[in-house]
Design a protein around this motif. Structure first.
Motif, PDB file in Angstrom:
ATOM      1  N   ALA A  43      49.484  61.441  44.193  1.00 32.13           N
ATOM      2  CA  ALA A  43      49.767  60.010  44.245  1.00 32.13           C
ATOM      3  C   ALA A  43      48.487  59.211  44.043  1.00 32.13           C
ATOM      4  O   ALA A  43      47.414  59.597  44.516  1.00 32.13           O
ATOM      5  CB  ALA A  43      50.416  59.630  45.576  1.00 32.13           C
ATOM      6  N   ARG A  44      48.619  58.079  43.330  1.00 29.77           N
ATOM      7  CA  ARG A  44      47.495  57.187  43.090  1.00 29.77           C
ATOM      8  C   ARG A  44      47.994  55.743  43.117  1.00 29.77           C
ATOM      9  O   ARG A  44      48.974  55.393  42.445  1.00 29.77           O
ATOM     10  CB  ARG A  44      46.821  57.478  41.750  1.00 29.77           C
ATOM     11  CG  ARG A  44      45.746  56.452  41.379  1.00 29.77           C
ATOM     12  CD  ARG A  44      45.039  56.796  40.083  1.00 29.77           C
ATOM     13  NE  ARG A  44      44.130  55.730  39.672  1.00 29.77           N
ATOM     14  CZ  ARG A  44      42.912  55.560  40.186  1.00 29.77           C
ATOM     15  NH1 ARG A  44      42.467  56.402  41.108  1.00 29.77           N
ATOM     16  NH2 ARG A  44      42.153  54.570  39.763  1.00 29.77           N
ATOM     17  N   LEU A  45      47.296  54.919  43.876  1.00 28.33           N
ATOM     18  CA  LEU A  45      47.584  53.486  43.976  1.00 28.33           C
ATOM     19  C   LEU A  45      46.506  52.718  43.221  1.00 28.33           C
ATOM     20  O   LEU A  45      45.312  52.971  43.395  1.00 28.33           O
ATOM     21  CB  LEU A  45      47.620  53.037  45.441  1.00 28.33           C
ATOM     22  CG  LEU A  45      47.806  51.536  45.697  1.00 28.33           C
ATOM     23  CD1 LEU A  45      49.201  51.100  45.267  1.00 28.33           C
ATOM     24  CD2 LEU A  45      47.572  51.213  47.166  1.00 28.33           C
ATOM     25  N   SER A  46      46.922  51.778  42.373  1.00 23.56           N
ATOM     26  CA  SER A  46      45.973  50.990  41.579  1.00 23.56           C
ATOM     27  C   SER A  46      46.342  49.520  41.652  1.00 23.56           C
ATOM     28  O   SER A  46      47.526  49.162  41.683  1.00 23.56           O
ATOM     29  CB  SER A  46      45.958  51.453  40.118  1.00 23.56           C
ATOM     30  OG  SER A  46      47.238  51.312  39.533  1.00 23.56           O
ATOM     31  N   GLN A  47      45.329  48.667  41.684  1.00 28.80           N
ATOM     32  CA  GLN A  47      45.520  47.226  41.721  1.00 28.80           C
ATOM     33  C   GLN A  47      44.499  46.573  40.802  1.00 28.80           C
ATOM     34  O   GLN A  47      43.304  46.885  40.856  1.00 28.80           O
ATOM     35  CB  GLN A  47      45.375  46.677  43.138  1.00 28.80           C
ATOM     36  CG  GLN A  47      45.669  45.176  43.244  1.00 28.80           C
ATOM     37  CD  GLN A  47      45.607  44.675  44.673  1.00 28.80           C
ATOM     38  OE1 GLN A  47      45.226  45.423  45.580  1.00 28.80           O
ATOM     39  NE2 GLN A  47      45.993  43.437  44.889  1.00 28.80           N
ATOM     40  N   HIS A  48      44.985  45.656  39.972  1.00 30.38           N
ATOM     41  CA  HIS A  48      44.139  44.948  39.002  1.00 30.38           C
ATOM     42  C   HIS A  48      44.366  43.452  39.151  1.00 30.38           C
ATOM     43  O   HIS A  48      45.506  42.976  39.071  1.00 30.38           O
ATOM     44  CB  HIS A  48      44.474  45.400  37.574  1.00 30.38           C
ATOM     45  CG  HIS A  48      43.691  44.684  36.519  1.00 30.38           C
ATOM     46  ND1 HIS A  48      42.365  44.936  36.274  1.00 30.38           N
ATOM     47  CD2 HIS A  48      44.057  43.712  35.642  1.00 30.38           C
ATOM     48  CE1 HIS A  48      41.951  44.157  35.281  1.00 30.38           C
ATOM     49  NE2 HIS A  48      42.959  43.406  34.888  1.00 30.38           N
ATOM     50  N   VAL A  49      43.278  42.722  39.369  1.00 31.57           N
ATOM     51  CA  VAL A  49      43.337  41.262  39.514  1.00 31.57           C
ATOM     52  C   VAL A  49      42.496  40.652  38.406  1.00 31.57           C
ATOM     53  O   VAL A  49      41.293  40.923  38.300  1.00 31.57           O
ATOM     54  CB  VAL A  49      42.824  40.807  40.891  1.00 31.57           C
ATOM     55  CG1 VAL A  49      42.884  39.287  41.000  1.00 31.57           C
ATOM     56  CG2 VAL A  49      43.636  41.453  42.009  1.00 31.57           C
ATOM     57  N   LEU A  50      43.125  39.839  37.578  1.00 32.08           N
ATOM     58  CA  LEU A  50      42.471  39.161  36.459  1.00 32.08           C
ATOM     59  C   LEU A  50      42.533  37.653  36.684  1.00 32.08           C
ATOM     60  O   LEU A  50      43.593  37.124  37.036  1.00 32.08           O
ATOM     61  CB  LEU A  50      43.153  39.524  35.140  1.00 32.08           C
ATOM     62  CG  LEU A  50      42.723  38.748  33.897  1.00 32.08           C
ATOM     63  CD1 LEU A  50      41.292  39.091  33.507  1.00 32.08           C
ATOM     64  CD2 LEU A  50      43.679  39.035  32.738  1.00 32.08           C
ATOM     65  N   PHE A  51      41.429  36.973  36.464  1.00 27.20           N
ATOM     66  CA  PHE A  51      41.414  35.521  36.639  1.00 27.20           C
ATOM     67  C   PHE A  51      40.617  34.869  35.510  1.00 27.20           C
ATOM     68  O   PHE A  51      39.700  35.464  34.948  1.00 27.20           O
ATOM     69  CB  PHE A  51      40.813  35.148  38.000  1.00 27.20           C
ATOM     70  CG  PHE A  51      39.375  35.529  38.173  1.00 27.20           C
ATOM     71  CD1 PHE A  51      38.342  34.679  37.794  1.00 27.20           C
ATOM     72  CD2 PHE A  51      39.047  36.772  38.707  1.00 27.20           C
ATOM     73  CE1 PHE A  51      37.019  35.049  37.950  1.00 27.20           C
ATOM     74  CE2 PHE A  51      37.731  37.141  38.878  1.00 27.20           C
ATOM     75  CZ  PHE A  51      36.707  36.281  38.494  1.00 27.20           C
ATOM     76  N   GLU A  52      41.011  33.630  35.200  1.00 28.56           N
ATOM     77  CA  GLU A  52      40.332  32.830  34.179  1.00 28.56           C
ATOM     78  C   GLU A  52      40.455  31.362  34.561  1.00 28.56           C
ATOM     79  O   GLU A  52      41.533  30.907  34.968  1.00 28.56           O
ATOM     80  CB  GLU A  52      40.933  33.068  32.787  1.00 28.56           C
ATOM     81  CG  GLU A  52      40.210  32.323  31.681  1.00 28.56           C
ATOM     82  CD  GLU A  52      40.811  32.596  30.307  1.00 28.56           C
ATOM     83  OE1 GLU A  52      40.466  33.642  29.711  1.00 28.56           O
ATOM     84  OE2 GLU A  52      41.646  31.786  29.858  1.00 28.56           O
ATOM     85  N   THR A  53      39.374  30.624  34.428  1.00 26.06           N
ATOM     86  CA  THR A  53      39.375  29.211  34.792  1.00 26.06           C
ATOM     87  C   THR A  53      38.557  28.417  33.784  1.00 26.06           C
ATOM     88  O   THR A  53      37.597  28.932  33.200  1.00 26.06           O
ATOM     89  CB  THR A  53      38.800  29.025  36.209  1.00 26.06           C
ATOM     90  OG1 THR A  53      38.805  27.628  36.539  1.00 26.06           O
ATOM     91  CG2 THR A  53      37.381  29.550  36.311  1.00 26.06           C
TER      92      THR A  53
END
Length: 217
Positions: free
Chosen positions: A155-165
């Protein structure tokens, strides 16, 4: 007598000393070694390893055959190579139909069950709403955070947060996924994505999810 006569005739062409008469064993050894040298068509003859061993014993230290072998014109030298460690930091300049800019990234954690990477940079948006980002052209600040956690071997948990302003607008995209290996070629994949856009005091938010089984061929 024939062997002695042959050695007497061809001794100027041989580098071996002529053995004394009346010693059949030495004569036979000389003939065998002469035949080996005469039939040697390679760069290292059959008795080269004996010379190398004698040189090692003479100097009293271990010597690599690559350093003791004679070099030929145009022959490349042996170089010992070592694989350097992968760098934690990276820099990149990019350009496409939607944006141009520069990017800097660093791998904060990478060698254990937890991985954490950060990227950020500045650029200029050419086309709005062409990809994940703000809806107006102009200068932007863009970055991302990647987090991963391995649970055992399956099992593998992944999280990706992308932001632009930029230009008074902001965009945030969060992706959360969980992959579980069911069999050697089958994986259960889940994804949940949230997109949030802000226009001044107002904003909008959308969400989507996916669940499926992927087979690798």
């Amino acid at each position: 007598m024939s062997a002695v006569l042959g050695l007497a005739l061809f001794s100027p062409f041989l580098t071996l000393p002529t053995p004394a008469l009346g010693e059949p064993v030495m004569i036979e050894q000389a003939i065998v070694q002469a035949r080996r040298r005469g039939s040697c068509l390679s760069l290292r003859c059959n008795d080269a390893e004996w010379r190398l061993a004698s040189a090692i014993e003479l100097h009293g230290r271990a010597t690599d055959w690559r350093s003791t072998a004679p070099s030929l014109p145009g022959q490349r030298h042996w170089v010992r190579l070592s694989a350097p460690a992968r760098a934690r930091e990276h820099r990149d300049n990019y350009s496409n139909r939607w944006r141009i800019g520069t990017l800097y990234g660093i791998q904060v954690l990478r060698d254990g069950p937890v991985q954490l990477g950060v990227e950020f940079g500045a650029g200029y948006r050419l086309a709005p709403r062409s990809d994940d980002g703000i809806g107006q052209a102009g200068p932007v600040f863009r970055g991302s955070i990647d987090f991963g956690r391995q649970f055992g071997e399956r099992a593998r948990l992944s999280q990706h947060v992308l932001f632009e302003t930029g230009n008074g607008q902001s965009f945030v995209k969060q992706s959360l996924g969980l992959d579980i290996d069911l069999w050697p070629a089958w994986t259960l994949e889940t994804d949940y994505v949230i997109r949030h856009r802000t226009y001044g005091a107002s904003g909008s938010e959308t969400a989507e999810s996916w669940l499926g089984i992927r087979r690798r061929f």
